[in-house]
Design a protein around this motif. Structure first.
Motif, PDB file in Angstrom:
ATOM      1  N   SER A   1       7.231   9.574  -1.524  1.00  0.00           N
ATOM      2  CA  SER A   1       7.765  10.627  -2.389  1.00  0.00           C
ATOM      3  C   SER A   1       7.364  10.433  -3.829  1.00  0.00           C
ATOM      4  O   SER A   1       7.437  11.363  -4.628  1.00  0.00           O
ATOM      5  CB  SER A   1       9.298  10.666  -2.277  1.00  0.00           C
ATOM      6  N   ARG A   2       6.948   9.210  -4.167  1.00  0.00           N
ATOM      7  CA  ARG A   2       6.574   8.952  -5.552  1.00  0.00           C
ATOM      8  C   ARG A   2       5.126   9.299  -5.823  1.00  0.00           C
ATOM      9  O   ARG A   2       4.668   9.271  -6.953  1.00  0.00           O
ATOM     10  CB  ARG A   2       6.823   7.477  -5.889  1.00  0.00           C
ATOM     11  N   SER A   3       4.335   9.585  -4.774  1.00  0.00           N
ATOM     12  CA  SER A   3       2.908   9.841  -4.937  1.00  0.00           C
ATOM     13  C   SER A   3       2.670  11.210  -5.562  1.00  0.00           C
ATOM     14  O   SER A   3       3.557  12.074  -5.593  1.00  0.00           O
ATOM     15  CB  SER A   3       2.198   9.762  -3.579  1.00  0.00           C
ATOM     16  N   ALA A   4       1.439  11.381  -6.045  1.00  0.00           N
ATOM     17  CA  ALA A   4       1.070  12.678  -6.586  1.00  0.00           C
ATOM     18  C   ALA A   4       1.046  13.707  -5.471  1.00  0.00           C
ATOM     19  O   ALA A   4       0.770  13.392  -4.314  1.00  0.00           O
ATOM     20  CB  ALA A   4      -0.305  12.586  -7.257  1.00  0.00           C
ATOM     21  N   LYS A   5       1.371  14.967  -5.794  1.00  0.00           N
ATOM     22  CA  LYS A   5       1.373  16.026  -4.795  1.00  0.00           C
ATOM     23  C   LYS A   5      -0.050  16.300  -4.331  1.00  0.00           C
ATOM     24  O   LYS A   5      -0.989  16.205  -5.116  1.00  0.00           O
ATOM     25  CB  LYS A   5       1.984  17.296  -5.390  1.00  0.00           C
ATOM     26  N   PRO A   6      -0.211  16.677  -3.021  1.00  0.00           N
ATOM     27  CA  PRO A   6      -1.557  16.967  -2.503  1.00  0.00           C
ATOM     28  C   PRO A   6      -2.251  18.024  -3.351  1.00  0.00           C
ATOM     29  O   PRO A   6      -1.653  19.045  -3.708  1.00  0.00           O
ATOM     30  CB  PRO A   6      -1.265  17.464  -1.082  1.00  0.00           C
ATOM     31  N   GLY A   7      -3.509  17.759  -3.663  1.00  0.00           N
ATOM     32  CA  GLY A   7      -4.304  18.711  -4.426  1.00  0.00           C
ATOM     33  C   GLY A   7      -4.072  18.651  -5.922  1.00  0.00           C
ATOM     34  O   GLY A   7      -4.771  19.309  -6.690  1.00  0.00           O
ATOM     35  N   LYS A   8      -3.090  17.860  -6.346  1.00  0.00           N
ATOM     36  CA  LYS A   8      -2.812  17.730  -7.772  1.00  0.00           C
ATOM     37  C   LYS A   8      -3.380  16.418  -8.280  1.00  0.00           C
ATOM     38  O   LYS A   8      -3.227  15.382  -7.646  1.00  0.00           O
ATOM     39  CB  LYS A   8      -1.303  17.773  -8.010  1.00  0.00           C
ATOM     40  N   ARG A   9      -4.029  16.467  -9.426  1.00  0.00           N
ATOM     41  CA  ARG A   9      -4.594  15.263 -10.026  1.00  0.00           C
ATOM     42  C   ARG A   9      -3.479  14.336 -10.490  1.00  0.00           C
ATOM     43  O   ARG A   9      -2.525  14.766 -11.141  1.00  0.00           O
ATOM     44  CB  ARG A   9      -5.485  15.650 -11.201  1.00  0.00           C
TER      45      ARG A   9
ATOM     46  N   GLU B   1       0.148 -10.844 -15.733  1.00  0.00           N
ATOM     47  CA  GLU B   1      -0.847 -10.643 -14.691  1.00  0.00           C
ATOM     48  C   GLU B   1      -0.257  -9.949 -13.462  1.00  0.00           C
ATOM     49  O   GLU B   1      -0.893  -9.069 -12.874  1.00  0.00           O
ATOM     50  CB  GLU B   1      -1.471 -11.989 -14.299  1.00  0.00           C
ATOM     51  N   ASP B   2       0.970 -10.307 -13.038  1.00  0.00           N
ATOM     52  CA  ASP B   2       1.548  -9.674 -11.849  1.00  0.00           C
ATOM     53  C   ASP B   2       1.821  -8.194 -12.088  1.00  0.00           C
ATOM     54  O   ASP B   2       1.610  -7.351 -11.203  1.00  0.00           O
ATOM     55  CB  ASP B   2       2.831 -10.401 -11.420  1.00  0.00           C
ATOM     56  N   THR B   3       2.246  -7.850 -13.302  1.00  0.00           N
ATOM     57  CA  THR B   3       2.459  -6.440 -13.648  1.00  0.00           C
ATOM     58  C   THR B   3       1.133  -5.701 -13.690  1.00  0.00           C
ATOM     59  O   THR B   3       1.021  -4.565 -13.202  1.00  0.00           O
ATOM     60  CB  THR B   3       3.171  -6.319 -15.007  1.00  0.00           C
TER      61      THR B   3
ATOM     62  N   MET C   1       0.845  -1.196   0.000  1.00  0.00           N
ATOM     63  CA  MET C   1       0.000   0.000   0.000  1.00  0.00           C
ATOM     64  C   MET C   1       0.886   1.254   0.000  1.00  0.00           C
ATOM     65  O   MET C   1       1.963   1.282   0.592  1.00  0.00           O
ATOM     66  CB  MET C   1      -0.916   0.028   1.230  1.00  0.00           C
ATOM     67  N   LEU C   2       0.414   2.325  -0.594  1.00  0.00           N
ATOM     68  CA  LEU C   2       1.168   3.567  -0.617  1.00  0.00           C
ATOM     69  C   LEU C   2       0.844   4.388   0.615  1.00  0.00           C
ATOM     70  O   LEU C   2      -0.271   4.349   1.125  1.00  0.00           O
ATOM     71  CB  LEU C   2       0.822   4.382  -1.874  1.00  0.00           C
ATOM     72  N   SER C   3       1.792   5.147   1.082  1.00  0.00           N
ATOM     73  CA  SER C   3       1.560   6.036   2.218  1.00  0.00           C
ATOM     74  C   SER C   3       1.460   7.467   1.725  1.00  0.00           C
ATOM     75  O   SER C   3       1.912   7.808   0.634  1.00  0.00           O
ATOM     76  CB  SER C   3       2.711   5.909   3.219  1.00  0.00           C
ATOM     77  N   GLN C   4       0.909   8.351   2.588  1.00  0.00           N
ATOM     78  CA  GLN C   4       0.718   9.733   2.181  1.00  0.00           C
ATOM     79  C   GLN C   4       2.041  10.447   1.942  1.00  0.00           C
ATOM     80  O   GLN C   4       2.120  11.392   1.184  1.00  0.00           O
ATOM     81  CB  GLN C   4      -0.093  10.478   3.256  1.00  0.00           C
ATOM     82  N   ASP C   5       3.115   9.974   2.651  1.00  0.00           N
ATOM     83  CA  ASP C   5       4.398  10.647   2.478  1.00  0.00           C
ATOM     84  C   ASP C   5       5.289   9.971   1.449  1.00  0.00           C
ATOM     85  O   ASP C   5       6.469  10.275   1.348  1.00  0.00           O
ATOM     86  CB  ASP C   5       5.137  10.740   3.819  1.00  0.00           C
TER      87      ASP C   5
ATOM     88  N   VAL D   1       5.105   5.006  -9.427  1.00  0.00           N
ATOM     89  CA  VAL D   1       4.715   4.234  -8.255  1.00  0.00           C
ATOM     90  C   VAL D   1       4.772   2.733  -8.542  1.00  0.00           C
ATOM     91  O   VAL D   1       5.238   1.938  -7.724  1.00  0.00           O
ATOM     92  CB  VAL D   1       3.303   4.647  -7.777  1.00  0.00           C
ATOM     93  N   ALA D   2       4.303   2.337  -9.708  1.00  0.00           N
ATOM     94  CA  ALA D   2       4.292   0.909 -10.072  1.00  0.00           C
ATOM     95  C   ALA D   2       5.648   0.421 -10.574  1.00  0.00           C
ATOM     96  O   ALA D   2       5.832  -0.782 -10.783  1.00  0.00           O
ATOM     97  CB  ALA D   2       3.225   0.661 -11.131  1.00  0.00           C
ATOM     98  N   GLU D   3       6.554   1.387 -10.799  1.00  0.00           N
ATOM     99  CA  GLU D   3       7.895   1.064 -11.286  1.00  0.00           C
ATOM    100  C   GLU D   3       7.844   0.334 -12.631  1.00  0.00           C
ATOM    101  O   GLU D   3       8.486  -0.700 -12.843  1.00  0.00           O
ATOM    102  CB  GLU D   3       8.671   0.242 -10.247  1.00  0.00           C
ATOM    103  N   VAL D   4       7.059   0.906 -13.526  1.00  0.00           N
ATOM    104  CA  VAL D   4       6.951   0.394 -14.888  1.00  0.00           C
ATOM    105  C   VAL D   4       7.012   1.582 -15.840  1.00  0.00           C
ATOM    106  O   VAL D   4       7.026   2.743 -15.413  1.00  0.00           O
ATOM    107  CB  VAL D   4       5.623  -0.388 -15.107  1.00  0.00           C
ATOM    108  N   SER D   5       7.026   1.299 -17.119  1.00  0.00           N
ATOM    109  CA  SER D   5       7.035   2.375 -18.101  1.00  0.00           C
ATOM    110  C   SER D   5       5.634   2.957 -18.279  1.00  0.00           C
ATOM    111  O   SER D   5       4.621   2.321 -17.949  1.00  0.00           O
ATOM    112  CB  SER D   5       7.544   1.859 -19.451  1.00  0.00           C
ATOM    113  N   LYS D   6       5.614   4.158 -18.816  1.00  0.00           N
ATOM    114  CA  LYS D   6       4.337   4.803 -19.122  1.00  0.00           C
ATOM    115  C   LYS D   6       3.540   3.967 -20.125  1.00  0.00           C
ATOM    116  O   LYS D   6       2.305   3.862 -20.047  1.00  0.00           O
ATOM    117  CB  LYS D   6       4.618   6.207 -19.684  1.00  0.00           C
TER     118      LYS D   6
END
Length: 350
Positions: free
Chosen positions: A7-15, A44-46, A1-5, A24-29
């Motif tokens: 560093s890879r998460s989206a910034k607060p208030g930003k979509r 399936e695991d990816t 699970m991701l935590s609020q802090d 976050v998933a450590e994969v390519s776009k």
């Protein structure tokens, strides 16, 4: 699970964006885009890891961007020149059985191998639809020029044919010789000696293979197929009626007729009825394919069962194998073995 802090998460208030999900998933776009579009090319695991990142970040994909990232669509093409509508429907059902839940859909392309625009039309179909791959029943599966075109287009394919014409990963072999031989032995064992054969279209290799199996097995019983009992049909009901009348008008008509598909067998039975004959007392008839209609006509048609629906399913499973991480050449599938289904259209010579 991701935590609020994180560093890879989206910034607060930003979509959240697709780039956030990729980090976050450590994969390519591109991999994220494939998951969004339900591409079958993702393991399936990816897929689960990307989906977890999407859910955690609350990412909402742009619907207008879906499907634009791929050279290929999620469409499997069935290219066929088969004159029997029932055969085609059964084949389609088998393919759909295998595609269920894969995110792929089936599109069909009827064609004629005699058309001067055959290759041009197939090229247009493959390029226009950006096909994931192609499945071909006979006889288009036997056309080397079509195969060369698909290789040139880098389009994956699986061929269904009566004998091996390609590498194992590209083939479902139906072993038609075995079934035709069984039909010959059955009629000979019933006491018939004047036995006729109605072949399919000469452009179908299955016609040659089935015919040879029948002739070889008759020879085992000491019976030769004479020229007047060896007729060319067209794998259609109408050609069966025509062949039936031709054979039954001979000075010494056959007591049994084997046709290389069920449509022609039904035509032969109709010709016999038009001549006032009673089946199977006056004439025994055996077909090939064991289409559903074989068990619904009277008398019920004895026929060589070719598992057409299962053949379509096996072909589609081979086409889908690479996206599931399986080598199609090593895919464990049962051997297709035709088998005679004895009903009431053939009887002992009384």
């Amino acid at each position: 699970m991701l935590s609020q802090d994180d560093s890879r998460s989206a910034k607060p208030g930003k979509r959240a964006t697709i780039n956030d999900v990729a980090r976050v998933a450590e994969v390519s776009k591109k991999t994220v885009s494939r998951v969004i579009n339900q591409s079958p090319f993702v393991r399936e695991d990816t897929r689960e890891r990307v989906q977890a990142a999407i859910d955690e970040l609350g990412f909402i994909p742009d619907p207008q961007a879906r499907g634009l990232a791929f050279r290929r669509s999620f469409l499997v093409g069935m290219i066929y020149d088969q004159p029997s509508p029932t055969y085609v429907v059964n084949m389609q059902q088998g393919i759909l059985d295998a595609l269920k839940g894969s995110g792929l859909e089936l599109v069909v392309h009827p064609c004629s191998r005699n058309s001067p625009t055959l290759l041009k039309d197939i090229r247009g179909f493959v390029e226009r639809q950006r096909l994931f791959g192609v499945i071909m029943p006979p006889s288009v599966s036997e056309d080397d020029a079509v195969i060369e075109l698909l290789r040139e287009l880098d389009c994956p394919y699986v061929r269904i044919a009566s004998l091996a014409l390609d590498e194992p990963q590209n083939m479902v072999v139906t072993n038609d010789w075995i079934g035709a031989a069984e039909a010959a032995r059955h009629l000979a064992d019933l006491g018939h000696r004047r036995i006729a054969l109605v072949r399919g279209l000469a452009s179908f290799r299955s016609s040659a293979v089935r015919g040879q199996g029948f002739i070889d097995a008759l020879a085992e019983r000491g019976i030769a197929l004479t020229p007047e009992y060896d007729l060319q049909g067209a794998y259609t009901y109408e050609s069966g009626v025509e062949a039936g009348h031709a054979l039954l008008s001979l000075p010494q008509p056959p007591t049994a007729i084997f046709t290389l598909n069920d449509d022609m067998a039904l035509g032969v039975m109709q010709a016999a009825r038009e001549r006032g004959m009673e089946l199977p007392r006056d004439l025994s008839v055996v077909g090939f394919d064991d289409l559903p209609m074989a068990a619904r006509v009277w008398p019920n048609l004895t026929s060589v069962r070719l598992p057409i629906r299962e053949m379509g399913q096996m072909a589609a499973e081979k086409l889908l194998a690479p996206m599931r991480g399986v080598d199609p050449a090593k895919l464990q599938q049962p051997e297709v073995r035709p088998a005679l289904v004895v009903r009431s259209s053939a009887a002992s010579l009384g």
